[in-house]
Design a protein around this motif. Sequence first.
Motif, PDB file in Angstrom:
ATOM      1  N   ASP A  43       0.979  -1.172   0.056  1.00  0.00           N
ATOM      2  CA  ASP A  43       0.124   0.170  -0.079  1.00  0.00           C
ATOM      3  C   ASP A  43       0.898   1.101  -0.063  1.00  0.00           C
ATOM      4  OD1 ASP A  43      -1.802   2.115   0.498  1.00  0.00           O
ATOM      5  OD2 ASP A  43      -2.848   1.178   2.090  1.00  0.00           O
ATOM      6  N   LYS A  46       0.664   3.232   3.295  1.00  0.00           N
ATOM      7  CA  LYS A  46       0.716   2.719   4.625  1.00  0.00           C
ATOM      8  C   LYS A  46       2.151   2.984   5.137  1.00  0.00           C
ATOM      9  CE  LYS A  46       0.697  -1.448   7.060  1.00  0.00           C
ATOM     10  NZ  LYS A  46       0.372  -3.048   6.976  1.00  0.00           N
ATOM     11  N   ASP A  48       5.182   2.870   8.043  1.00  0.00           N
ATOM     12  CA  ASP A  48       5.865   1.953   8.933  1.00  0.00           C
ATOM     13  C   ASP A  48       7.237   2.493   9.270  1.00  0.00           C
ATOM     14  OD1 ASP A  48       6.903   0.145  10.377  1.00  0.00           O
ATOM     15  OD2 ASP A  48       7.307  -1.304   8.688  1.00  0.00           O
ATOM     16  N   ARG A  69       7.227   4.216   3.967  1.00  0.00           N
ATOM     17  CA  ARG A  69       6.201   3.860   2.684  1.00  0.00           C
ATOM     18  C   ARG A  69       7.346   3.060   1.567  1.00  0.00           C
ATOM     19  NH1 ARG A  69       2.929   9.382   2.329  1.00  0.00           N
ATOM     20  NH2 ARG A  69       5.212  10.049   1.859  1.00  0.00           N
TER      21      ARG A  69
END
Length: 282
Positions: A43, A46, A48, A69
């Motif tokens: 994604d 998303k 992290d 990302r």
Amino acid sequence: MPKKSSLVMFKRISKNKGALFGMFIVILMITVSIIAPLIAPYDPYKQDLLSSLQRPSLKHVFGTDIFGRDVLSRVIYGARTSISISFFAVLIAIFIGTTAGTFAGYFGGTIDEVLMRFLDILMAFPDILLAIAIVAALGPGKSNLIMAIAIYSFPQFARVMRASVLSVKNSEYVEAAKAIGESNISIMIRYVVPNAITPIIIQATLRMATAVLTISGLSFLGLGVKPPEAEWGTDLAMARVYIEIAPHLGIFPGLALFLTVMGFNLFGDGLNDALNPRLKDR
């Protein structure tokens, strides 16, 4: 386009290695933009934070950005953003430009003079400066970006269409249609536009390259696509801050932008050679 003409066109393109390479890149980028959700490994939005600024690896082929990302996924979705905005902007510019150019070339006189002087005013401004002025006035966003690109692009289409219409409006088939009492609108739609549209196809391909570059340029300046949406110019703007410690953030979006613009330009030049009526088939 007649079958024979199509074969001649493809034959000429097949002899042009640059055009073939450009066509391959264009088809590849359009395909990537269409199937982006199917091929993106992650994604693109998303986050992290534990994986931020990772260098290219087997897990993240293009590495990750400051928010963790996946850069490859953002490059893929960036193609969808840039090409979709460019397509709609150029489509609008084609409609407005070909309509204005057809009326100006077919009727001439006052209509031609007024339209051409208005286009001269618009074309007096550099494309990117006019786009910046429009977006700065309307605000950033996709719809305003499309409008800005369409506004600075349609004068070129109008000019090209006008010149093409002037070359066909006195043809025998047009004179014959007038003689049997067909209306001017019918003549333009049925005879003039179909026989004058070829240069517009070439111009559209070249303007796609300009549009993609403009989108990234405006996004880089903060006037285009809004973060966190994936777009090459937006990602390049973020990459410049981390260019020393994470050069991959700028390399891959920049390379995608470079290849896309080069592809449309090469393909446009190839179409020009293939569709140029002054060139003889060899």
